[in-house]
Enzyme design. Structure first.
Site, mmCIF file in Angstrom:
data_model
loop_
_atom_site.group_PDB
_atom_site.id
_atom_site.type_symbol
_atom_site.label_atom_id
_atom_site.label_comp_id
_atom_site.label_asym_id
_atom_site.label_seq_id
_atom_site.Cartn_x
_atom_site.Cartn_y
_atom_site.Cartn_z
ATOM 1 N N MET A 88 0.794 -1.225 0.000
ATOM 2 C CA MET A 88 0.000 0.000 0.000
ATOM 3 C C MET A 88 0.831 1.283 0.000
ATOM 4 S SD MET A 88 -2.813 -1.415 -0.279
ATOM 5 C CE MET A 88 -4.163 -0.274 0.041
ATOM 6 N N HIS A 107 -3.641 -5.040 -9.669
ATOM 7 C CA HIS A 107 -4.629 -4.039 -9.255
ATOM 8 C C HIS A 107 -6.040 -4.575 -9.529
ATOM 9 C CE1 HIS A 107 -5.972 -0.086 -8.099
ATOM 10 N NE2 HIS A 107 -6.849 -0.166 -9.074
#
Ligand code: GRF
Length: 191
Positions: A88, A107
């Site tokens: 992240m 993603h």
């Protein structure tokens, strides 16, 4: 044999799918890097007997210091390739330039639609009929690098966000390891 280091910040289900898929190949996940000492990915690493290391990324200074240490560590493991799997934090040019075309990311949307941390929620709320996942090279931007592969599915329209999330993760676990293995095979052939 190509040596892969995976970066993950949270659950680590993609990390585990990659470790298991690579066990059937000549390639190996040599280490896991995380920025989160509480990440469930670390429990998975312990269970899978993959060494792991945690580095803080809270500020730019921390990121710089951590990336310098990570670079040394990657060299000590002989890392050839990096797979981001729910990491992240943005990597800086220091790391990205050290592994040109050798860092990929997964993603949970059909990029360039819905980049950022809320890919599943944004896809779900969009009302788009076609949803999916993207595997791409990592550049300096947020989910902007050249696309390697995408897989999509059509939603009926009555699914809950949890059901969509489940479908997306199942697709990730199936496709990410396969794409990675193809990239690692190609890397080996060009060595
Ligand atoms: C995945 O949906 C991935 O696409 C995104 O973060 C999530 C990580 O899930 N980048 P997990 O930690 O692998 O379970």
């Amino acid at each position: 044999m190509a040596r892969v280091t995976v970066f993950a910040s949270g659950n680590g289900s993609n990390f585990e799918a990659i470790v298991k898929a690579l066990q059937g190949t000549s390639h190996r996940v040599v280490c896991l890097i995380s920025d989160n000492e509480k990440a469930y990915a670390l429990d998975r690493a312990r269970r899978l007997q993959v060494p792991y290391h945690v580095f803080p990324f809270r500020t730019k200074t921390e990121r710089r210091d951590s990336e310098e240490k990570i670079l040394n560590l990657l060299r000590s493991y002989g890392t050839d390739f990096i797979a981001l799997a729910g990491f992240m934090k943005l990597l800086s040019p220091l790391l990205i330039d050290a592994y040109p075309n050798r860092i990929v990311n997964i993603h949970p949307s059909l990029l360039p639609k819905y980049p950022g941390t809320q890919g599943i929620r944004d896809s779900y709320l969009s009302g788009d009929r076609e949803l999916g996942i993207t595997i791409h090279y990592v550049d300096y931007g947020l989910d902007t690098g050249p696309i390697i592969a995408q897989r999509s599915f059509h939603r009926i329209g009555t699914e809950t966000i949890e059901e969509i999330e489940e479908k997306i993760h199942a697709l990730e676990h199936e496709v990410y390891p396969k794409v990675l293995i193809d990239l690692l095979d190609a890397l080996e052939q060009n060595k």
